[in-house]
Design an enzyme around this catalytic site. Structure first.
Site, PDB file in Angstrom:
ATOM      1  N   TRP A  72      36.941 -11.401  71.804  1.00 31.46           N
ATOM      2  CA  TRP A  72      36.083 -12.124  72.623  1.00 31.46           C
ATOM      3  C   TRP A  72      36.924 -12.014  73.909  1.00 31.46           C
ATOM      4  O   TRP A  72      37.977 -12.516  74.181  1.00 31.46           O
ATOM      5  CB  TRP A  72      35.920 -13.672  72.269  1.00 31.46           C
ATOM      6  CG  TRP A  72      34.944 -13.720  71.244  1.00 31.46           C
ATOM      7  CD1 TRP A  72      35.321 -13.917  69.952  1.00 31.46           C
ATOM      8  CD2 TRP A  72      33.513 -13.393  71.200  1.00 31.46           C
ATOM      9  NE1 TRP A  72      33.778 -13.968  69.159  1.00 31.46           N
ATOM     10  CE2 TRP A  72      32.901 -13.593  69.750  1.00 31.46           C
ATOM     11  CE3 TRP A  72      32.584 -12.966  72.204  1.00 31.46           C
ATOM     12  CZ2 TRP A  72      31.572 -13.408  69.705  1.00 31.46           C
ATOM     13  CZ3 TRP A  72      31.243 -12.902  72.100  1.00 31.46           C
ATOM     14  CH2 TRP A  72      30.868 -13.008  70.710  1.00 31.46           C
ATOM     15  N   SER A  94      42.068 -10.571  80.082  1.00 36.05           N
ATOM     16  CA  SER A  94      42.559 -11.144  78.843  1.00 36.05           C
ATOM     17  C   SER A  94      41.395 -11.310  77.775  1.00 36.05           C
ATOM     18  O   SER A  94      40.352 -11.458  78.175  1.00 36.05           O
ATOM     19  CB  SER A  94      43.413 -12.522  79.139  1.00 36.05           C
ATOM     20  OG  SER A  94      43.846 -13.075  78.235  1.00 36.05           O
ATOM     21  N   SER A  95      42.064 -11.344  76.515  1.00 41.99           N
ATOM     22  CA  SER A  95      40.868 -11.318  75.402  1.00 41.99           C
ATOM     23  C   SER A  95      41.453 -12.063  74.264  1.00 41.99           C
ATOM     24  O   SER A  95      42.664 -12.028  73.957  1.00 41.99           O
ATOM     25  CB  SER A  95      40.504 -10.223  75.114  1.00 41.99           C
ATOM     26  OG  SER A  95      41.361  -9.181  74.588  1.00 41.99           O
ATOM     27  N   SER A  96      40.631 -12.534  73.457  1.00 43.53           N
ATOM     28  CA  SER A  96      41.187 -12.823  71.974  1.00 43.53           C
ATOM     29  C   SER A  96      40.793 -11.751  71.066  1.00 43.53           C
ATOM     30  O   SER A  96      39.635 -11.580  70.853  1.00 43.53           O
ATOM     31  CB  SER A  96      40.475 -14.206  71.429  1.00 43.53           C
ATOM     32  OG  SER A  96      40.780 -14.239  70.091  1.00 43.53           O
TER      33      SER A  96
END
Length: 376
Positions: A72, A94-96
């Site tokens: 995500w 940026s991400s998870s």
């Protein structure tokens, strides 16, 4: 909601099938690290991202999103999803990362109890918290370049009950204050291995990172540091990549103009560079070049020297290449591809990397085999 989250964490741990990280996966609530919103790609335009807000969903629907084995995006062009007034256009910053890939990275780095770990790229802080849950917070140092991302991650890690060393800095410099480390693990891709990582890793310790180059070729390497301060290891079988360290991004590319310079027949089909490993090999031979494709044309441009090449099929059934500038980019790529093909066209895992203080050399097959230096 708490029972649903616990059930979903258990299901995620079962699905990933990791024995070493199972308990950590069951302990760490991923929902803390996604905050109040994430971005979903807009199918109509590749660079357009639409925020999906927790407040606009039921609790169970949000948790189903959280515990999907999916990456995500949490920041686009420097704008956090919860701060976005609407759709945002730009590159993800940026991400998870999807949990299965997080676990793959941790397992590839061979992290286990007793290790002192340096993590490059805190991101949302989810992988940081997983390491805290298994190793203890005192064994984890994590560096994040972006102050907003770092502040958000630190808040989430604290909410999960952990207080590792969290540093806002350029991770390419490592963090000497907590050295030496048993394991250095990077959740961002790099062009070359930063020497501070080498200096801050103990003899026998390891460095595990995805690598990326300006043509877009990727590989995943696991290195062991020797007593003399050098490091060596092989690329792994997994084809994975993460967002590139901002200091290693390619420079802006000039307008593409083809057909410049003398023409000659190409010994290789330019379409081969659409193969992931072939692109990686070509990148080794011309590390300053960027690659793009037209309808039937493969184009290489080296911004630093103005060198360029373009190759396309010709009417006789072969291929024609034009080259211009001080570097003959296609000559170098052609030779490297033929060397690789002569060795049986192995995957990136058929290559290795040796690092000294003055050069970083990728080799094919064994350390004494054909090789290419990474850019200084």
């Amino acid at each position: 909601m708490t029972d649903t989250a616990s059930e979903l964490r258990l299901a995620l741990a079962d699905r990933l099938g990791s024995t070493g990280w199972r308990e950590a996966l069951m302990k760490v609530p991923r929902e803390l690290f996604l905050g109040e919103a994430v971005y979903r790609a807009d199918g109509a335009r590749a660079d357009r991202w639409v925020p999906v807000r927790r407040a606009a969903m039921s609790g169970d629907d949000w948790l189903s999103l959280v515990y999907a084995d999916q990456t995500w995006v949490t920041q686009v062009g420097g704008v956090l999803a919860e701060d976005a007034p609407g759709a945002v256009i730009g590159p993800p910053t940026s991400s998870s990362t999807l949990p299965s890939l997080v676990v793959l990275m941790l397992e590839a780095a061979r992290i286990s109890e007793g290790d002192n770990v340096l993590e490059i790229g805190t991101g949302t802080g989810y992988s940081t918290a997983l390491m805290c849950a298994r190793l203890g917070e005192g064994a984890v140092t994590s560096i994040e370049y972006d102050p907003e991302v770092a502040a958000r991650a630190k808040k989430a890690i604290s909410a999960a009950g952990y207080t590792p060393t969290c540093v806002v800095a350029d991770g390419l410099n490592g963090h000497a204050a907590n050295a030496t480390y048993d394991r250095v693990i990077s959740t961002c891709s790099v062009r070359v291995i930063p020497l501070p990582w080498l200096w801050q890793t103990r003899s026998g310790g390891t460095i595990t990172t995805p690598m990326w180059g300006w043509m877009g070729g990727v590989a995943f390497v696991h290195l062991t540091v020797a007593e003399d301060g050098t490091a060596s290891g092989r690329f792994l079988k997994e084809d994975l990549s993460f967002m590139t360290a901002r200091g290693h991004l390619a420079p802006p590319r000039p307008p593409i103009i083809t057909g410049i310079g003398p023409a000659r027949p190409s010994r290789i089909d330019p379409a081969i560079l659409r193969n992931d490993t072939a692109l990686w090999v070509a990148q080794l031979a011309a590390p300053q070049a960027q690659c793009s494709w037209g309808k039937d044309t493969t184009i290489l441009i080296d911004v630093s020297t103005g060198s360029r090449a373009d190759a396309r099929p010709d009417s006789a059934g072969g291929w024609t290449v034009h080259q211009h500038g001080p570097l003959r980019l296609w000559d170098a790529v052609e030779e490297a591809i033929e060397t690789w093909q002569g060795a049986g066209s192995p995957h990136q895992s058929g290559f290795g990397l040796t690092i000294g203080t003055d050069r970083q050399r990728v080799w094919l097959g064994e350390p004494g085999g054909p090789g290419w230096d990474l850019p200084a």
